[in-house]
Design an enzyme around this catalytic site. Structure first.
Site, PDB file in Angstrom:
ATOM      1  N   LYS A  60       0.779  -1.268   0.133  1.00 38.75           N
ATOM      2  CA  LYS A  60       0.070   0.064  -0.009  1.00 38.75           C
ATOM      3  C   LYS A  60       0.720   1.091  -0.047  1.00 38.75           C
ATOM      4  O   LYS A  60       0.194   2.279  -0.239  1.00 38.75           O
ATOM      5  CB  LYS A  60      -0.823  -0.106   1.171  1.00 38.75           C
ATOM      6  CG  LYS A  60      -1.755  -1.056   1.433  1.00 38.75           C
ATOM      7  CD  LYS A  60      -2.849  -1.282  -0.060  1.00 38.75           C
ATOM      8  CE  LYS A  60      -3.741  -0.077  -0.272  1.00 38.75           C
ATOM      9  NZ  LYS A  60      -4.655  -0.529  -1.290  1.00 38.75           N
ATOM     10  N   SER A 277      -3.237 -12.327   3.543  1.00 40.39           N
ATOM     11  CA  SER A 277      -3.720 -12.085   2.373  1.00 40.39           C
ATOM     12  C   SER A 277      -2.845 -12.635   1.427  1.00 40.39           C
ATOM     13  O   SER A 277      -3.017 -13.286   0.211  1.00 40.39           O
ATOM     14  CB  SER A 277      -4.100 -10.662   1.837  1.00 40.39           C
ATOM     15  OG  SER A 277      -2.779  -9.963   1.762  1.00 40.39           O
TER      16      SER A 277
HETATM   17  C1  LIG Z   1      -2.662  -6.965   3.565  1.00 35.01           C
HETATM   18  C2  LIG Z   1      -3.477  -6.616   2.371  1.00 35.01           C
HETATM   19  N1  LIG Z   1      -3.520  -7.365   1.236  1.00 35.01           N
HETATM   20  C3  LIG Z   1      -4.006  -7.138   0.120  1.00 35.01           C
HETATM   21  C4  LIG Z   1      -4.857  -5.836   0.037  1.00 35.01           C
HETATM   22  C5  LIG Z   1      -5.589  -5.538  -1.298  1.00 35.01           C
HETATM   23  O1  LIG Z   1      -4.865  -4.565  -1.918  1.00 35.01           O
HETATM   24  P1  LIG Z   1      -5.553  -3.681  -3.035  1.00 35.01           P
HETATM   25  O2  LIG Z   1      -6.251  -2.809  -2.058  1.00 35.01           O
HETATM   26  O3  LIG Z   1      -4.512  -3.151  -3.970  1.00 35.01           O
HETATM   27  O4  LIG Z   1      -6.629  -4.430  -3.796  1.00 35.01           O
HETATM   28  C6  LIG Z   1      -4.623  -4.780   1.167  1.00 35.01           C
HETATM   29  C7  LIG Z   1      -5.238  -3.555   0.945  1.00 35.01           C
HETATM   30  O5  LIG Z   1      -5.342  -2.764   1.835  1.00 35.01           O
HETATM   31  C8  LIG Z   1      -3.824  -5.277   2.330  1.00 35.01           C
HETATM   32  O6  LIG Z   1      -3.759  -4.331   3.145  1.00 35.01           O
END
Ligand SMILES: Cc1ncc(COP(=O)(O)O)c(C=O)c1O
Length: 327
Positions: A60, A277
């Protein structure tokens, strides 16, 4: 003892190269996820792009910096304004870091149940935090943030990560070109999770412009009650304005338990301690890989796992190991 010669020392950025912490965002490394080799065809390689190496510790940093940079260019962000955003965590950390580095106050709205580590990090960067109901997830934070903005619109600059194309643009300008270069143009599949969808949208758009054949795969939790911080289950969420599903080839739903198991696996077998994630993204990458006899899959690993040590991810790990031991 004689000192090491200059040639032996690691090369650090000189002050001319990195005047500010924001100048170090991007250019993250890629690493092969070797522990998956035994589960896929020999002609397939899965690389992880390790976004935890960004300042602020996540992918981010890229979008937060691009949103702020564009705000400064347009003078919507100018001295006297406070940066206001709703965020489930990593965008908040990135904005707080950037605000501290540039001298802008930052106010963040987030669900009260985000991890303790995240709250502490935000305090350290001197950001103001407002908590929304833990029962309402990231959507509750979005709604509360709108209310705060409506009360005093002149006071705030809202980067609006869910609706501003400058979010995806960050990845179009940086993540996509980096992957293309790092794979020597051999990438065949991009796998990335959906929170705001900025990463998958911007990176995917760039890669498809280089080669129509690149397949873009978006990963979401398989149901609305999930434990994968940062991700959205689209069917039950406020859909981000920047999410254009027609631009991805496939959306794969991943169960929380499978994502967690993958986190444990990657830490124990490849020495990569990642967030949940990233576990979900790698489960999705493996599903894609199983159908292939050749290919180069790049999966975005959004952050490291040390900021989730006090969450269910690791509390659950102990239970699961005990269950396995008692069997
Ligand atoms: C840990 C984590 N994984 C994935 C994402 C997803 O990324 P994006 O917002 O670019 O879809 C985020 C977004 O905040 C995140 O904090």
């Amino acid at each position: 003892m004689t000192g090491a010669s200059t040639a032996d020392r690691p090369r650090l950025a000189t002050t001319a190269e990195a005047l500010r912490i924001v100048d170090l965002i991007g250019n993250t490394p890629m690493v092969e996820l070797r522990c998956l080799r035994e589960s896929i065809a020999p002609g397939v390689t899965i690389y992880g792009k390790v976004e935890g190496f960004n300042p602020g510790g996540s992918v981010k940093a890229r979008s937060a910096w691009n949103l702020v940079r564009r705000g400064l260019e347009s003078e919507q962000l100018r001295p006297g304004k406070t940066i206001l955003e709703s965020t489930s965590g990593n965008t908040g950390i990135a904005l707080a870091m950037i605000g501290a580095a540039l001298g802008y106050p930052v106010k963040l709205v987030m669900p009260e149940n985000v991890s303790r580590e995240r709250k502490r990090v935000l305090q350290a960067y001197n950001a103001e935090t407002v908590y929304s109901s833990p029962m309402e997830g990231s959507d509750g934070a979005i709604i509360l943030c709108r209310e705060i903005l409506a009360q005093d619109p002149e006071r705030y600059f809202k980067p609006d990560q869910y609706n501003s194309e400058y979010n995806s643009e960050a990845h179009y300008l940086t993540t996509g070109p980096e992957i293309w270069k790092q794979t020597g143009g051999r990438v065949t599949h991009l796998v990335a999770t959906i929170g705001t969808s900025g990463t998958v949208m911007g990176t995917g758009r760039f890669l498809k412009e280089q080669s129509h054949d690149v397949q873009v795969v978006a990963i979401e939790p398989s149901d609305s009650f999930h434990g994968i911080e940062g991700l959205k289950h689209m069917a039950s969420s406020i859909v981000p304005g920047i999410w254009h599903p027609e631009q991805v080839d496939r959306v794969v739903g991943v169960d929380t338990e499978d994502a967690y198991d993958m986190v444990y696996n990657l830490a124990a077998k490849d020495g990569l301690l990642l967030g949940q994630s990233s576990g979900a993204a790698v489960v999705g990458a493996l599903e894609v890989a199983r159908d292939l006899t050749s290919g180069v899959i790049v999966v975005i690993l959004c952050d490291f796992g040390d900021r989730y040590l006090s969450t269910n991810l690791w509390l659950g790990w102990r239970d699961r190991h005990q269950l396995a031991a008692n069997k």
